[in-house]
Design an enzyme around this catalytic site. Structure first.
Site, mmCIF file in Angstrom:
data_model
loop_
_atom_site.group_PDB
_atom_site.id
_atom_site.type_symbol
_atom_site.label_atom_id
_atom_site.label_comp_id
_atom_site.label_asym_id
_atom_site.label_seq_id
_atom_site.Cartn_x
_atom_site.Cartn_y
_atom_site.Cartn_z
ATOM 1 N N ASN A 126 -52.596 8.073 9.170
ATOM 2 C CA ASN A 126 -52.715 9.456 9.900
ATOM 3 C C ASN A 126 -51.699 9.799 11.101
ATOM 4 O OD1 ASN A 126 -54.987 9.519 8.347
ATOM 5 N ND2 ASN A 126 -56.405 9.893 9.843
ATOM 6 N N MET A 127 -51.316 11.024 11.135
ATOM 7 C CA MET A 127 -50.313 11.582 11.984
ATOM 8 C C MET A 127 -50.278 11.063 13.307
ATOM 9 S SD MET A 127 -47.429 13.462 12.766
ATOM 10 C CE MET A 127 -47.517 14.730 11.206
ATOM 11 N N LYS A 128 -51.597 11.148 14.005
ATOM 12 C CA LYS A 128 -51.869 10.907 15.383
ATOM 13 C C LYS A 128 -51.771 9.208 15.598
ATOM 14 C CE LYS A 128 -57.040 10.184 14.964
ATOM 15 N NZ LYS A 128 -58.349 10.882 15.127
ATOM 16 N N GLY A 129 -51.827 8.438 14.518
ATOM 17 C CA GLY A 129 -51.700 6.890 14.776
ATOM 18 C C GLY A 129 -52.746 6.212 15.944
ATOM 19 N N TYR A 130 -52.164 5.478 16.530
ATOM 20 C CA TYR A 130 -53.034 4.583 17.547
ATOM 21 C C TYR A 130 -52.131 4.317 18.555
ATOM 22 C CZ TYR A 130 -55.846 0.725 19.189
ATOM 23 O OH TYR A 130 -56.512 -0.052 20.131
#
Length: 248
Positions: A126-130
């Protein structure tokens, strides 16, 4: 420090100080405390000391025990297999994909069969990542398709064929009953039956996945805890280049 005889570090080097916690199926009391002490001694710890005892129910008791570990390990002799590849920036990844493929790389991610734990695959895809590391959706030259959780191998294979995926990222929680092994090997068998296994970069990740286990199961690479999207993207580019050199 003698790296050939490494022991746990507590207050001083090589004192072996270790904290253990476990539950015994017995009622709390003096007998339970003595059972925990004797058990810890039989594990090989010297001077075991019960630091904490808590009754969990009439028949179960939780312990925290301190002891001194006598065993040592030769750190210099340890070799842990891992995927070897240079770490690249997102810009370098995007440029390399365009140079190698001349188009976007299509990567499909999923948690297969009964696995409902999407934290790992979401962090990578996902775009937001981690933790400040954006996911594969943020790469301009990667088309990241996250199918989410509980995707059957049949559904995944159909999507791979329909989309013409270049890479397949599988997230799987390792279970004590080895159901994950059957799921992961079954997917490899299905890809081979369709004669597309060698055309796809196949990656598996999860809390207890190692490079060694991934290779044993027929995957190209395995990633465990602490992996970010940048690691996976850098590996994808590295593998693409290797295959391009080999003409596969």
């Amino acid at each position: 420090m003698d790296l050939k005889r490494v022991k746990p570090y507590g207050d001083t080097p090589n004192d072996g100080a270790t904290q253990l916690s476990f539950t015994l199926p017995v009622p709390a009391g003096d007998e339970a405390k003595e059972a925990a002490r004797q058990l810890t001694a039989k594990m090989g710890f010297s001077e075991p000391r019960i630091a904490h005892m808590q009754s969990l129910s009439p028949d179960f008791t939780y312990f925290i025990v301190y002891g001194s570990c006598q065993a040592t390990v030769d750190y210099t002799a340890i070799h842990v297999p891992r995927a070897e590849f240079p770490a690249l920036t997102p810009q370098e990844v995007n440029a390399s994909i365009q140079q190698t493929l001349g188009r976007k790389l299509k990567a499909i991610g999923a948690c297969i069969e009964s696995d409902a734990h999407t934290v790992g695959i979401d962090a990578i895809m996902n775009m937001k990542g981690y933790d400040g590391h954006k996911g594969l959706e943020s790469y301009t030259e990667i088309e990241a398709i996250n199918l989410g959780a509980q995707v059957s191998c049949e559904e995944l294979l159909a999507t791979v064929l329909e989309q013409g995926a270049d890479a397949l990222l599988i997230s799987q929680v390792v279970t004590q009953r080895d159901i994950h092994i059957k799921n992961l090997t079954r997917l490899v068998d299905m890809l081979e039956a369709e004669q597309i296994r060698e055309k796809i970069i196949l990656i598996v990740g999860g809390p207890r996945i190692s490079q060694e286990l991934a290779k044993e199961l027929g995957y190209d690479a395995g990633f465990g805890p602490g992996t970010f999207a940048g690691d996976v993207a850098s590996y994808l580019v590295h593998e693409l280049k290797q295959r391009n050199k080999g003409g596969t």
